[in-house]
Design a protein around this motif. Structure first.
Motif, PDB file in Angstrom:
ATOM      1  N   ASN A 222       0.794  -1.228   0.000  1.00 20.81           N
ATOM      2  CA  ASN A 222       0.000   0.000   0.000  1.00 20.81           C
ATOM      3  C   ASN A 222       0.823   1.274   0.000  1.00 20.81           C
ATOM      4  O   ASN A 222       0.304   2.344   0.308  1.00 20.81           O
ATOM      5  N   LEU A 223       2.097   1.154  -0.337  1.00 17.73           N
ATOM      6  CA  LEU A 223       2.905   2.376  -0.456  1.00 17.73           C
ATOM      7  C   LEU A 223       2.353   3.218  -1.592  1.00 17.73           C
ATOM      8  O   LEU A 223       1.858   2.678  -2.592  1.00 17.73           O
ATOM      9  N   PRO A 224       2.446   4.536  -1.493  1.00 18.33           N
ATOM     10  CA  PRO A 224       1.951   5.380  -2.580  1.00 18.33           C
ATOM     11  C   PRO A 224       2.675   5.044  -3.892  1.00 18.33           C
ATOM     12  O   PRO A 224       3.870   4.731  -3.873  1.00 18.33           O
ATOM     13  N   PRO A 225       1.937   5.109  -5.007  1.00 15.81           N
ATOM     14  CA  PRO A 225       2.511   4.743  -6.307  1.00 15.81           C
ATOM     15  C   PRO A 225       3.807   5.491  -6.616  1.00 15.81           C
ATOM     16  O   PRO A 225       4.733   4.923  -7.203  1.00 15.81           O
ATOM     17  N   HIS A 229       7.196   3.746  -7.649  1.00 22.30           N
ATOM     18  CA  HIS A 229       7.810   4.097  -8.931  1.00 22.30           C
ATOM     19  C   HIS A 229       9.265   4.526  -8.738  1.00 22.30           C
ATOM     20  O   HIS A 229      10.156   4.100  -9.464  1.00 22.30           O
ATOM     21  N   ALA A 230       9.488   5.344  -7.714  1.00 22.23           N
ATOM     22  CA  ALA A 230      10.845   5.852  -7.464  1.00 22.23           C
ATOM     23  C   ALA A 230      11.817   4.703  -7.198  1.00 22.23           C
ATOM     24  O   ALA A 230      12.996   4.776  -7.537  1.00 22.23           O
ATOM     25  N   PHE A 231      11.318   3.630  -6.606  1.00 17.71           N
ATOM     26  CA  PHE A 231      12.184   2.497  -6.258  1.00 17.71           C
ATOM     27  C   PHE A 231      12.195   1.420  -7.346  1.00 17.71           C
ATOM     28  O   PHE A 231      12.866   0.396  -7.185  1.00 17.71           O
TER      29      PHE A 231
END
Ligand code: NAD
Length: 286
Positions: A222-225, A229-231
């Motif tokens: 549930n991490l923000p998209p 994306h950054a990872f």
């Protein structure tokens, strides 16, 4: 070549994510794997999923008596464990709908509400309540208890391997995850100090740590998209971390792994890189 023919391997937090992937990897290579988790429903399904060569036992690792009973049961049923993976961990700040245990949800809600500053009209100001200790109970004390019991239960004369799941977050720090990060940082100290104990050297026991960057599991679902994306180019799958755990649990030379931390990023590792990459290459080639 099989990694761990017939060895008894205990993995905590094995109902999902990294623990499940590690349990599966050991079972595929012929070990007798005991899956341990708080979430008993998921645990049974996970053991059935792996199928051959494994058993399971519900246990709250934060509870000393339950861990004592777990190790006693393993010894009586399958003989002493030779590999113990202390992987169970929680991060209530990241708790998601995919962590279905009722207790985890309660813990998550509890922590969130307890950390909120409360307006206390009678006092005429805002007051912070004492934060709960559950994150350290599971992430730190769960591992401390596991180390003590593993050292006590490893087979006489044969030694054993302890592998802890830390986190790369312990080095970087993560905003709003102070307690989780601190609990994982504490594990580095625990691991390095345990490694220096003469008892472990005398008994041929190694203790080491795998420290993953972002890994796609229920914990991070549930991490923000934008963060995912950054990872994206550096994130790992559970099996990438499981490979690191398997290496630390089976490396031929104890000195290659004892007291060491394997930082996993994507499929690669930072530190002990040469030895790990060679091992991984051989395993994939075999
Ligand atoms: P996950 O939520 O899929 O798995 C964790 C498991 O631990 C769950 O099955 C949960 O039920 C179990 N568990 C929780 N509390 C327990 C307790 N008290 N007793 C027994 N079992 C308990 O998450 P994951 O990502 O696979 O996490 C595994 C480990 O990896 C954790 O220690 C976590 O901190 C660490 N880690 C994860 C990431 C990541 O990005 N996913 C990164 C670094 C470190």
């Amino acid at each position: 070549e099989r990694l761990q023919d017939s060895k008894v391997v205990l993995v905590t937090g094995a109902a999902s994510g990294i623990g499940f992937a590690a349990a599966q990897l050991f079972a595929q290579h012929g070990a007798k794997v005991i899956l341990v988790d708080l979430a008993s429903g998921r645990l049974k399904a996970a053991a059935e999923d792996i199928g051959h060569g494994c058993d399971f036992r519900a246990c709250d690792v934060a509870n000393w008596e339950q861990q004592v009973a777990l190790f006693d049961w393993v010894k009586q049923t399958y003989g002493p464990p030779e590999i113990v993976c202390l992987n169970a961990g929680i991060d209530p700040e990241l708790a998601t709908s995919q962590t279905p245990s009722a207790k985890e949800k309660v813990v998550s809600n509890y922590l969130a509400s307890e950390l909120e500053p409360r307006e206390d009209a009678s006092e005429g100001g805002s007051q912070l309540k004492q934060p709960p200790t559950v994150v350290f109970d599971v992430n730190f004390y769960g591992v401390l208890y596991g180390i003590k019991l593993a050292v006590h239960h490893f087979p006489e004369g044969k030694g054993g391997r302890i592998v802890i799941t830390g986190s790369a977050a312990s080095q970087m720090g993560v905003v709003n995850q102070d307690v989780y990060v601190a609990s994982k940082h504490a594990l580095i100290g625990l691991m390095r100090s345990s490694a220096q104990r003469q008892e472990l050297k005398d008994k041929n026991i190694t203790v080491s740590m795998v420290a993953p960057w972002l890994t796609h599991t229920g914990l991070t679902a549930n991490l923000p998209p934008e963060i995912l994306h950054a990872f994206s180019t550096e994130s790992s799958q559970p099996v990438d971390v499981a490979m690191g755990i398997a290496y630390l649990a089976t490396a031929e030379k104890a000195e290659d792994v004892h007291g060491r931390c394997l930082w996993i990023r994507g499929k690669r590792c930072i530190e002990v890189e040469g030895a790990y990459e060679k091992w991984l290459g051989n395993l994939i080639a075999s």
